[in-house]
Design a protein around this motif. Structure first.
Motif, PDB file in Angstrom:
ATOM      1  N   LEU A  86       2.661  23.343 -13.137  1.00 45.89           N
ATOM      2  CA  LEU A  86       1.706  23.406 -12.184  1.00 45.89           C
ATOM      3  C   LEU A  86       1.591  21.795 -11.565  1.00 45.89           C
ATOM      4  O   LEU A  86       0.884  21.422 -10.592  1.00 45.89           O
ATOM      5  CB  LEU A  86       0.204  23.189 -13.063  1.00 45.89           C
ATOM      6  CG  LEU A  86      -0.033  24.713 -13.443  1.00 45.89           C
ATOM      7  CD1 LEU A  86      -1.193  24.785 -14.648  1.00 45.89           C
ATOM      8  CD2 LEU A  86      -0.234  25.721 -12.391  1.00 45.89           C
ATOM      9  N   ALA A  87       2.196  20.799 -12.232  1.00 49.31           N
ATOM     10  CA  ALA A  87       1.900  19.464 -11.706  1.00 49.31           C
ATOM     11  C   ALA A  87       3.638  19.085 -11.924  1.00 49.31           C
ATOM     12  O   ALA A  87       3.807  17.996 -12.728  1.00 49.31           O
ATOM     13  CB  ALA A  87       1.147  18.409 -12.550  1.00 49.31           C
ATOM     14  N   PRO A  88       4.477  19.240 -10.967  1.00 48.37           N
ATOM     15  CA  PRO A  88       5.834  18.895 -11.293  1.00 48.37           C
ATOM     16  C   PRO A  88       6.251  17.367 -11.069  1.00 48.37           C
ATOM     17  O   PRO A  88       7.224  16.778 -11.463  1.00 48.37           O
ATOM     18  CB  PRO A  88       6.627  19.791 -10.328  1.00 48.37           C
ATOM     19  CG  PRO A  88       5.705  20.076  -9.369  1.00 48.37           C
ATOM     20  CD  PRO A  88       4.247  20.088 -10.034  1.00 48.37           C
ATOM     21  N   ASP A  89       5.396  16.700 -10.259  1.00 47.94           N
ATOM     22  CA  ASP A  89       5.592  15.085  -9.885  1.00 47.94           C
ATOM     23  C   ASP A  89       4.857  14.286 -11.101  1.00 47.94           C
ATOM     24  O   ASP A  89       4.769  13.140 -10.828  1.00 47.94           O
ATOM     25  CB  ASP A  89       4.927  14.983  -8.618  1.00 47.94           C
ATOM     26  CG  ASP A  89       5.892  15.914  -7.499  1.00 47.94           C
ATOM     27  OD1 ASP A  89       7.028  15.984  -7.805  1.00 47.94           O
ATOM     28  OD2 ASP A  89       5.398  16.147  -6.625  1.00 47.94           O
ATOM     29  N   ASP A  90       4.049  14.638 -12.175  1.00 48.73           N
ATOM     30  CA  ASP A  90       3.409  13.952 -13.048  1.00 48.73           C
ATOM     31  C   ASP A  90       4.540  13.674 -14.278  1.00 48.73           C
ATOM     32  O   ASP A  90       4.825  14.525 -14.869  1.00 48.73           O
ATOM     33  CB  ASP A  90       2.350  14.940 -13.855  1.00 48.73           C
ATOM     34  CG  ASP A  90       1.610  13.856 -14.494  1.00 48.73           C
ATOM     35  OD1 ASP A  90       2.020  12.980 -15.316  1.00 48.73           O
ATOM     36  OD2 ASP A  90       0.136  14.287 -14.875  1.00 48.73           O
ATOM     37  N   ALA A  91       4.940  12.310 -14.394  1.00 44.21           N
ATOM     38  CA  ALA A  91       5.915  11.912 -15.093  1.00 44.21           C
ATOM     39  C   ALA A  91       5.425  11.864 -16.510  1.00 44.21           C
ATOM     40  O   ALA A  91       6.341  12.084 -17.403  1.00 44.21           O
ATOM     41  CB  ALA A  91       6.172  10.354 -14.782  1.00 44.21           C
TER      42      ALA A  91
END
Length: 133
Positions: A50-55
């Motif tokens: 859902l949030a692929p850019d959240d490290a």
């Protein structure tokens, strides 16, 4: 400290809002801290989709995988977190796991030799030398 209560509240929220990635992460934390690393892994993987850019999410996934002894997969998760945000804890985890892996092969070679498994000992030595000539 009420991990079961926290998990129940997260699940109730997710029943109404199944695509709430931050709450999936919080559910993962509650499960992981309660000893269910596999359940936490599932939450973190759903949140990553859902949030692929959240490290932070692959960092947390790496922790859950490490708790399960799945170090190669943990390395991949930490590398992803590090690529998304190089200034975070993933770099420290990567370095620690890489050092552990480097030290593991010679120990495996010694153990194999002590068991009389000379072919196994040689294989572990070769693998170590491939990475560290």
């Amino acid at each position: 400290g009420d991990l079961a209560g926290a998990a129940a509240h997260c699940r109730a929220h997710l029943d109404a809002h199944p695509e709430d990635a931050p709450v999936l992460v919080q559910l993962g934390h509650a499960l992981k801290d309660g000893g269910d690393a596999a359940g936490a892994e599932g939450c973190y993987r759903r949140a990553m989709a859902l949030a692929p850019d959240d490290a932070d999410i692959p960092l947390q996934l790496g922790h859950a995988l490490k708790l399960q002894g799945r170090l190669d997969e943990a390395l991949e998760a930490y590398a992803r977190a590090d690529a998304l945000a190089p200034v975070n804890h993933a770099a420290l985890e990567l370095a620690a796991l890489r050092e552990a892996a480097r030290m593991r092969l010679p120990a495996l070679a010694r153990a194999a030799r002590e068991r009389g498994d000379l072919a196994g000992a040689a294989a572990h030595c070769r693998a170590h030398l491939d990475a560290h000539p």
